[in-house]
Structure formats: structure tokens, C-alpha cells
Scaffold this active site. Sequence first.
Site, PDB file in Angstrom:
ATOM      1  N   ARG A 142       0.865  -1.173   0.000  1.00  0.00           N
ATOM      2  CA  ARG A 142       0.000   0.000   0.000  1.00  0.00           C
ATOM      3  C   ARG A 142       0.909   1.231   0.000  1.00  0.00           C
ATOM      4  O   ARG A 142       2.046   1.176   0.446  1.00  0.00           O
ATOM      5  CB  ARG A 142      -0.887   0.033   1.252  1.00  0.00           C
ATOM      6  CG  ARG A 142      -1.812  -1.164   1.410  1.00  0.00           C
ATOM      7  CD  ARG A 142      -2.615  -1.036   2.701  1.00  0.00           C
ATOM      8  NE  ARG A 142      -3.572  -2.122   2.855  1.00  0.00           N
ATOM      9  CZ  ARG A 142      -3.362  -3.217   3.580  1.00  0.00           C
ATOM     10  NH1 ARG A 142      -2.205  -3.381   4.213  1.00  0.00           N
ATOM     11  NH2 ARG A 142      -4.287  -4.157   3.687  1.00  0.00           N
ATOM     12  N   LYS A 185      -2.177  -1.947   7.893  1.00  0.00           N
ATOM     13  CA  LYS A 185      -3.333  -1.356   8.575  1.00  0.00           C
ATOM     14  C   LYS A 185      -3.418  -1.850  10.012  1.00  0.00           C
ATOM     15  O   LYS A 185      -3.186  -3.022  10.286  1.00  0.00           O
ATOM     16  CB  LYS A 185      -4.624  -1.722   7.836  1.00  0.00           C
ATOM     17  CG  LYS A 185      -4.824  -0.954   6.533  1.00  0.00           C
ATOM     18  CD  LYS A 185      -6.177  -1.281   5.946  1.00  0.00           C
ATOM     19  CE  LYS A 185      -6.444  -0.449   4.695  1.00  0.00           C
ATOM     20  NZ  LYS A 185      -7.748  -0.750   4.101  1.00  0.00           N
ATOM     21  N   HIS A 224      -2.191   2.119  -5.961  1.00  0.00           N
ATOM     22  CA  HIS A 224      -2.977   0.903  -5.750  1.00  0.00           C
ATOM     23  C   HIS A 224      -3.063   0.066  -7.024  1.00  0.00           C
ATOM     24  O   HIS A 224      -3.262  -1.146  -6.953  1.00  0.00           O
ATOM     25  CB  HIS A 224      -4.377   1.269  -5.246  1.00  0.00           C
ATOM     26  CG  HIS A 224      -4.773   0.493  -4.029  1.00  0.00           C
ATOM     27  ND1 HIS A 224      -4.116   0.597  -2.819  1.00  0.00           N
ATOM     28  CD2 HIS A 224      -5.750  -0.428  -3.830  1.00  0.00           C
ATOM     29  CE1 HIS A 224      -4.678  -0.212  -1.946  1.00  0.00           C
ATOM     30  NE2 HIS A 224      -5.665  -0.855  -2.524  1.00  0.00           N
ATOM     31  N   ARG A 256      -0.435  -2.398  -6.877  1.00  0.00           N
ATOM     32  CA  ARG A 256      -0.807  -3.451  -5.913  1.00  0.00           C
ATOM     33  C   ARG A 256      -1.791  -4.430  -6.556  1.00  0.00           C
ATOM     34  O   ARG A 256      -1.653  -5.654  -6.435  1.00  0.00           O
ATOM     35  CB  ARG A 256      -1.421  -2.782  -4.676  1.00  0.00           C
ATOM     36  CG  ARG A 256      -1.893  -3.723  -3.570  1.00  0.00           C
ATOM     37  CD  ARG A 256      -2.246  -2.860  -2.355  1.00  0.00           C
ATOM     38  NE  ARG A 256      -3.094  -3.534  -1.389  1.00  0.00           N
ATOM     39  CZ  ARG A 256      -2.651  -4.315  -0.413  1.00  0.00           C
ATOM     40  NH1 ARG A 256      -1.366  -4.554  -0.284  1.00  0.00           N
ATOM     41  NH2 ARG A 256      -3.498  -4.862   0.448  1.00  0.00           N
ATOM     42  N   HIS A 299      -4.529  -8.805   3.685  1.00  0.00           N
ATOM     43  CA  HIS A 299      -5.987  -8.746   3.797  1.00  0.00           C
ATOM     44  C   HIS A 299      -6.447  -9.544   5.011  1.00  0.00           C
ATOM     45  O   HIS A 299      -6.009 -10.674   5.207  1.00  0.00           O
ATOM     46  CB  HIS A 299      -6.656  -9.349   2.549  1.00  0.00           C
ATOM     47  CG  HIS A 299      -6.554  -8.480   1.345  1.00  0.00           C
ATOM     48  ND1 HIS A 299      -6.687  -8.963   0.059  1.00  0.00           N
ATOM     49  CD2 HIS A 299      -6.328  -7.147   1.214  1.00  0.00           C
ATOM     50  CE1 HIS A 299      -6.556  -7.957  -0.802  1.00  0.00           C
ATOM     51  NE2 HIS A 299      -6.332  -6.859  -0.124  1.00  0.00           N
ATOM     52  N   TYR A 353      -9.670 -10.879  -6.982  1.00  0.00           N
ATOM     53  CA  TYR A 353      -8.675 -11.052  -8.039  1.00  0.00           C
ATOM     54  C   TYR A 353      -8.903 -12.319  -8.862  1.00  0.00           C
ATOM     55  O   TYR A 353      -8.405 -12.428  -9.973  1.00  0.00           O
ATOM     56  CB  TYR A 353      -7.260 -11.056  -7.447  1.00  0.00           C
ATOM     57  CG  TYR A 353      -6.928  -9.738  -6.812  1.00  0.00           C
ATOM     58  CD1 TYR A 353      -6.638  -8.622  -7.597  1.00  0.00           C
ATOM     59  CD2 TYR A 353      -6.938  -9.581  -5.425  1.00  0.00           C
ATOM     60  CE1 TYR A 353      -6.364  -7.403  -7.020  1.00  0.00           C
ATOM     61  CE2 TYR A 353      -6.665  -8.356  -4.849  1.00  0.00           C
ATOM     62  CZ  TYR A 353      -6.381  -7.273  -5.648  1.00  0.00           C
ATOM     63  OH  TYR A 353      -6.122  -6.055  -5.082  1.00  0.00           O
TER      64      TYR A 353
END
Length: 301
Positions: free
Chosen positions: A151, A175, A247, A250, A273, A282
Site C-alpha cells: 500500500r 493497517k 494501488h 498493488r 488482507h 482477483y
Amino acid sequence: MYKPWDNSIKQFHHYLKIERSLSENSIEAYCRDAKKLGDFMESFYPGVGPQAATKVQLREFVGTLGKLEISDFTLARVISGIKAFYKFLMYEGLIQEDPAQLLEAPRLGRKLPDTLSFEEINQILEGIPMGELQGHRNRAMLELLYSSGLRVSELIGLKKSQIFEDIGFLRVVGKGNKERLVPVGKAALKYIRIYQEEVRNHQEIARGHEEYIFLNRRGKKLSRVMVFMIIKEAVERVGIQKNVSPHTFRHSFATHLIEGGADLRAVQEMLGHESITTTEIYTHLDRDYLRQVLTDFHPRK
């Protein structure tokens, strides 16, 4: 003057930061959504604090949002913020019943993220002018974005101590301050090394920024906006007509791994994630490829 909404939102902010360990951006978004509800209640139902707000009043608030020219995505995000606020009040024992529980958000179709082909990635990377002072830095940054699927916040926050060149891994802080180990490609490591030796080691570095890998001309950590601008210029330079952001690199990283046969759980781990449902998006990106395989090779095509 005591303001019940402001006081509760401050407590909510503290809870998100200390107990949930969310990023500053996420905390700001949640609190902003709760503030919108507070402003509405103080305008139309003065004296009714968050603990006394009813389901009907919350639905009325959502109804006023629906009349504004905002996207379904924005509306869904605000409703999510309100639900998080009331879950916090329930968690703290400040309310016995959650009035936001049955609020309905608009159904959002899953938007497939934009991606770059492997050839387009190469075009962008090869188009970076290495003769310019910041060319080495920019090449290293974009190689790293694509090599490890970082990120933008993870990229600009990367420190020297987080790179383990001998084993080919990065220790990434994602995150919620969650750490994960991510493999990094040889090309990315090569250009990071060149950038450090040719540019960074000769810079005057601002106090407190000594550990950050990627620095601006003033020797300070790069901003998110700067990374977006660098990518925009790199894409325009080679004439690619796509809206490309950090992004996008990514997304391309994940897409190319899945198309190459990578295990979904492994990609989930590398991207950081929490839920594999997020990573599963994806798997939809190579449907055309799968359909072509079926057409070409299935015995009853």
C-alpha cells in the site's frame, strides 16, 4: 457547554485508536461519519444525545443523505461508520439496544480494480529517466510497489530496518499496525541499493527522518500525494491512457500472481488482507483467460 455528541465521538475516536488500532485515515473517516449524524440530530432533534437516538431518527438521517447527490459507495460508507459508532456504544454498555443495527446500505456491485499488463508495467519502469537526480528513487519505489504489492502508506513508511536483503523479505507495517513478512524481488532490491548508494547516502537528511528509505529533496519522508504525482508523471511519459495510482501496482501484483497460479491464501498473506473475501476479487480478473482455455482445450467444447 456540554455537547453529548461531541463527547461520545471523542470517546469513539479514543476507542478506535487504542483498542482497535486503526489507521489515522480510518479513524478520521469513522468519526467524520458519526459527526454528520451528530450535526443532523442537533439541528432537527436538539437535546437528543446518541444514547437516546431512535431507529426512526437514524433512518430519517439516512433518508436525507439519500436525497443528496452522493454515490452509493459514499452512502454505504457513512452507514458503515454509523453502525461502527453504535457498536462502540453497545460495547461500552452505554446503550442496551442498537438503533443502527437494521439500517440498510445500498447494495454495491463488486468493482474489478484497474490493472496494468506485465508489458505496461515494464514500459513505465523502463521509461523512468535514470539520468535525473530522483530517477533512482522513483525506479526503486515503483519496482517495490509492483514487486511486493505494498500500500502507498506502507511504502512511504518503510524503514531501513524493515528490509532483510539477505533473505529477500520486507517486514511491513500495515493497517492497524499489523506486521507481515512480504517477499521482495531481486530487481526491487537492486534498485533500492542503487538509490541508497547513488542518491540517499549523499543527501542531507532531516532530523527524525533518518530511518525512512524514500526521501524527498529536503531529506524528509515522502508524502502520499508525492507518490501519486510521481506515478502520474511516469505513466504520462510513456503514453499509457489509464488512470494509474499506487494501488494499481498493488492490484497488478495480485492479479499477475493469481493468473500465474499462485495460491489465494498466499496472496492474501502478502497483501495483508484480513479476510480472504477481499482477496477473492482477483480471481475474477482472469475469466477471459479461463474461458479461452476452456474453448481451446475442453474435449466437448
